[in-house]
Design an enzyme around this catalytic site. Structure first.
Site, PDB file in Angstrom:
ATOM      1  N   GLN B 126       0.879  -1.233   0.055  1.00  0.00           N
ATOM      2  CA  GLN B 126       0.108   0.117  -0.070  1.00  0.00           C
ATOM      3  C   GLN B 126       0.767   1.227   0.041  1.00  0.00           C
ATOM      4  OE1 GLN B 126      -1.924   0.659   3.692  1.00  0.00           O
ATOM      5  NE2 GLN B 126      -3.581   2.081   2.866  1.00  0.00           N
ATOM      6  N   GLY B 127       0.822   1.943  -1.251  1.00  0.00           N
ATOM      7  CA  GLY B 127       1.683   3.253  -0.998  1.00  0.00           C
ATOM      8  C   GLY B 127       0.768   4.281  -0.884  1.00  0.00           C
ATOM      9  N   SER B 129       0.730   6.491   2.452  1.00  0.00           N
ATOM     10  CA  SER B 129       1.345   7.792   3.539  1.00  0.00           C
ATOM     11  C   SER B 129       2.706   8.071   2.771  1.00  0.00           C
ATOM     12  CB  SER B 129       1.565   7.100   4.889  1.00  0.00           C
ATOM     13  OG  SER B 129       0.455   6.302   5.183  1.00  0.00           O
ATOM     14  N   GLU B 244     -13.174  -2.320   5.516  1.00  0.00           N
ATOM     15  CA  GLU B 244     -12.904  -3.284   6.466  1.00  0.00           C
ATOM     16  C   GLU B 244     -13.757  -2.575   7.690  1.00  0.00           C
ATOM     17  OE1 GLU B 244     -11.359  -6.141   7.894  1.00  0.00           O
ATOM     18  OE2 GLU B 244      -9.294  -5.780   7.583  1.00  0.00           O
ATOM     19  N   ASN B 386      -5.668   6.437  16.471  1.00  0.00           N
ATOM     20  CA  ASN B 386      -6.839   6.739  17.445  1.00  0.00           C
ATOM     21  C   ASN B 386      -7.411   8.200  17.806  1.00  0.00           C
ATOM     22  OD1 ASN B 386      -6.664   4.055  17.606  1.00  0.00           O
ATOM     23  ND2 ASN B 386      -6.462   3.693  19.831  1.00  0.00           N
ATOM     24  N   GLU B 387      -6.447   8.925  17.596  1.00  0.00           N
ATOM     25  CA  GLU B 387      -6.925  10.280  17.892  1.00  0.00           C
ATOM     26  C   GLU B 387      -7.870  10.786  16.533  1.00  0.00           C
ATOM     27  OE1 GLU B 387      -3.603   9.631  18.143  1.00  0.00           O
ATOM     28  OE2 GLU B 387      -4.118   9.335  20.362  1.00  0.00           O
TER      29      GLU B 387
END
Ligand SMILES: Cc1cc2nc3c(=O)[nH]c(=O)nc-3n(C[C@H](O)[C@H](O)[C@H](O)COP(=O)(O)OP(=O)(O)OC[C@H]3O[C@@H](n4cnc5c(N)ncnc54)[C@H](O)[C@@H]3O)c2cc1C
Lengths: 368, 400
Positions: B126-127, B129, B244, B386-387
């Site tokens: 997965q490219g 970030s 997902e 999570n933020e």
């Protein structure tokens, strides 16, 4: 009560801080870690020259005659620099055991060598089944014709891989004794630890030993281990302070969504909670230092355990938050925060975890 | 309301349990149970066994290997797979690029890629970030320019998980520099062997090599490798991330780890008793089990709601699963650390742990306890930290 350092103490602090600042950069440390020993003999010599190896030893053996405060200053600086030299094993454990329990000859001979940086010691005490019970010793020592021999196995001996001599705890007919053995006569399996330090599993097969104490060793072990925990607490505080400072810096520079992420108030509060944790830990590390020389074992034990509980808790929280607030970058070996996090996680499990120390505090009369 | 599984659902679960425990080689499951990672070959071997039985991509459209299962069946499948310590079908293939191609790709792309993707004949990474584009993914700067009908890609991706194993990478690249940032991004499939791609492995704090930096230097990619429409890549990325919905809680994995924690705590003596009988430890274990049970019920409630939702549209409540699920995954590793106690210290590279002759140091699985604890810090960072999940809930559910 006076929280300010005196002139001698400031001198020590300045010199150890400078040593760490000049010689313990991230890349310098990385190079040292990959060397054969995993630490630097040159650095060790410098520590000897600066008087750090003899800081708590008598002036008669070339020491500085300092107390727990001087040791704490060194520990905190080492925590900030993630120092990997065998200071804890040699000075805080090995030399202290001999200082407290050794014969006059052992004290003058071994301790002089330690202060000069010519002798590496390690404390071979922990055994596989002991977990955190210091009295659980199965290794034995027997005297034959005036000579002592040690048989058994010791585990997780910090810097036991490189030590010249080992201070070994062993059961005699009359109690737990302490012995000095030539490390070359044992079988050693050395390894790297999660935090980049070294340790060893050590086997003793009828190894000739020199008696330090042949009974009543447990009280000395407790005393030295308590002081060692005070050292670890101060070291941990040094690491926590670095993690916190690094996090605050990062929040002030990392940009996402067109602004520095420190502008998000939720992250500011998290950094503040880290600060609260840090201050609590720092206070308890000081408390441990204050109590490290307390002769009443019960009072001392409860205080030291209380400090370890706080430091463990603060350290876990600060370490986890430091990683979280940095995001992915802190998950890499190329970034320093993860290394502090790992060292803190190992300190947490060294000489008693949170549960075992909490139990000791809970069983003692109130701290207050 | 009937809160129990139907007899059919239970039979379905039992059948899968049997398959996972008998058909997937024990040596692979044992490795995972001990906290080790499957090798590339083992990941491929597992996925091909699953795929041969129609169990690699059950959630895909039926014509490409999907099974048309109900959300409850999908849930049971995930839970059994994870509880049995079976390596999960490669998420980059099965949960990410596969569904995107199936939904938005051309017929030619579907035919070319999907079967190989399901069978892990091609390993995808997965490219998305970049160093400057993490939480703020839409600010990504890798550029793709159309030159003579081909895409020329320049830029850098970061954190590319297992890129060192990959045959293909799906890339989000900027194709319109002036449009609003979400509206100038395209989704492009790139063969990792294309000249101009370099990979730099990055060691993570557990000591493994799990992520990479991937550099693109005038990488020329056939124009046909664009998925869907140009400048619509952000929509596909959102579809991918929203796909997902429930698996992200990884409840089965936490269950399996707690089971292991119990087993090891029963062997570990502490102060004359077994660690498992130490009330302080036992209560902490119970606390994590309670929260995991609660999360499982929460997940089931969301699974039941799934039926009413359009496919690929993110359900903001799934952020609850991500937050709590990641926290519990981390909590299980902390319990493991506590069980292993002083023996967390010795470090051995994973390669040395596999099939070594020397006995380990300390309790079983001691060597993986700390690395696992370190490594699992990632689960609250990636896949939307999570933020960010909390921001989503605050906005989309609470209406702030
Ligand atoms: C082990 C690992 C594997 C990965 N694998 C892949 C992969 O295969 N492919 C891929 O494309 N990416 C991958 N990622 C990248 C991952 O998705 C990013 O790390 C993630 O998006 C966070 O970005 P960042 O690390 O740049 O942190 P940043 O976005 O810089 O965040 C730093 C901190 O700021 C917080 N923050 C940011 N914005 C806000 C806000 N608006 N409000 C409150 N807090 C905020 C974050 O939560 C975090 O705590 C991986 C990451 C890791 C650690």
């Amino acid at each position: 009560m006076d929280f300010d350092l005196n002139d001698d103490q400031r001198l020590i602090k300045d010199s150890v801080d400078r040593l760490v600042a000049d010689r313990y950069g991230f890349e310098q440390r990385r190079a040292v870690l990959t060397s054969l020993d995993g630490w630097s003999r040159e650095m060790w010599t410098q520590m000897a020259e600066l008087g750090l190896l003899g800081v708590s030893l008598d002036e008669t053996v070339g020491g500085f005659g300092g107390g727990p405060v001087e040791t704490m200053l060194i520990a905190e600086a080492f925590g900030r620099g993630l120092v990997v030299e065998p200071y804890f094993a040699t000075v805080v454990l090995g030399a202290n055991l001999i200082r407290h329990a050794g014969t006059p000859f052992q004290r003058s001979d071994y301790l002089t060598q330690v202060a000069q940086g010519r002798l590496l010691l390690a404390f071979a005490h922990h055994e596989r089944e002991a977990r955190y019970d210091l009295s659980n010793v199965q290794t034995t020592a027997h005297a034959h014709g005036g000579t002592w021999y040690v048989d058994g196995a010791k585990s997780l001996v910090l810097h036991g891989d490189c030590a010249d001599r080992l201070v070994v705890s062993a059961r005699t007919e009359t109690g737990i004794g302490l012995f000095v053995v030539d490390a070359g006569k044992t079988t050693r399996r050395g390894y790297v630890t999660q935090d980049g330090m070294r340790a060893a599993e050590i086997g003793f097969d009828h190894v000739e030993a020199e008696a330090v104490l042949t009974e009543d060793g447990l009280a000395v072990i407790h005393q030295v281990v308590d002081a060692a925990i005070a050292f670890l607490c101060a070291e941990a505080v040094g690491g926590m302070a670095e993690m916190h400072a690094s996090t605050v810096d990062y929040l002030k520079t990392r940009k996402q969504f067109g602004r520095v992420i420190g502008e998000f108030q939720v992250l500011q509060h998290r950094a503040v909670d880290m600060l609260v944790n840090l201050e609590q830990a720092r206070s308890m590390a000081l408390y441990a230092t204050m109590m490290a020389d307390e002769p009443d074992g019960e009072l001392r034990g409860a205080a030291i355990s209380a400090a370890k509980v706080q430091v463990n808790r603060s350290g876990r929280a600060i370490g986890q938050e430091a990683i979280q607030l940095h995001g992915g970058i802190a998950m890499t070996m190329e970034y320093k925060v993860g290394h502090y996090f790992k060292r803190m996680s190992m300190i947490e499990k060294l000489f008693g975890d949170t549960d075992s120390h909490l139990a000791r505090v809970a069983a003692a009369p109130s701290l207050l | 309301m009937d809160l129990s599984f139907t007899p059919e659902e239970r039979a379905f679960r039992d059948e899968l349990r049997e398959v996972f425990r008998t058909e997937i080689p024990d040596r692979i499951r044992r490795k995972l149970r001990s906290g080790l990672h499957p090798s590339r070959d083992e990941q491929v071997e597992t996925q091909q066994i699953l795929n041969a039985r129609g169990l690699a991509v059950p959630h895909w459209p039926v014509e490409w290997g999907g099974r048309d299962w109900s959300p409850v069946q999908i849930y049971l499948y995930q839970d059994e797979l994870q509880s049995a310590s079976v390596p999960y079908p490669l998420p980059f293939n099965c949960a990410m690029v596969g569904p995107v191609i199936a939904e938005f790709g051309s017929q030619a792309q579907k035919e070319r890629y999907l079967a190989r993707c399901a069978n892990l004949d091609d390993w995808w990474c997965q490219g998305f970030s970049e160093p400057g584009a993490g939480s703020d993914l839409a600010s990504l700067r890798t550029r793709a320019t159309l030159v003579d009908g081909a895409w020329v890609i320049n830029g850098q991706k970061a954190w590319t998980t297992l890129g060192q194993y990959a045959d293909w990478i799906f890339v989000l690249a900027r194709t319109d520099a002036v449009a609003k940032k979400q509206e100038g991004i395209s989704f492009i499939l790139v063969d990792m062997k294309t000249p101009g791609i370099t990979l730099r492995p990055i060691q993570t704090i557990d000591g493994g090599v799990e992520v990479n930096e991937v550099f693109f230097d005038d990488v020329v990619v056939p124009g046909e490798n664009l998925v869907g429409q140009v400048n619509k890549g952000w929509d596909y990325a959102k579809f991918l991330l929203g796909n997902e919905r429930t698996g992200i809680a990884r409840i089965g994995i936490s269950k399996a780890r707690l089971k292991r924690v119990r087993e090891l705590a029963a062997l570990e003596p502490v102060g004359g008793i077994r660690m498992l009988d130490d009330p302080r430890f036992r209560e902490r274990l119970a606390q994590v089990e309670i929260e995991l049970k609660a999360l499982e019920m929460t997940q089931l409630r969301m699974v039941a709601q799934e039926r009413g939702l359009a496919r690929g549209k993110p359900n903001p409540m799934s952020s609850v699963l991500k937050i709590k699920g990641s926290e519990l995954q981390q909590a299980t590793t902390e319990l493991m650390l506590d069980v292993v106690g002083p023996y967390v210290a010795p470090f051995f590279p994973e390669a040395e742990l596999e099939g070594r002759n020397e006995p380990g140091i300390g309790p079983e699985d001691a060597a993986t306890a700390a690395p696992m604890y370190f490594n699992m810090r990632k689960v609250s960072i990636y896949g939307g930290s999570n933020e960010i999940q909390r921001n989503i809930l605050a906005k989309a559910v609470l209406g702030f």
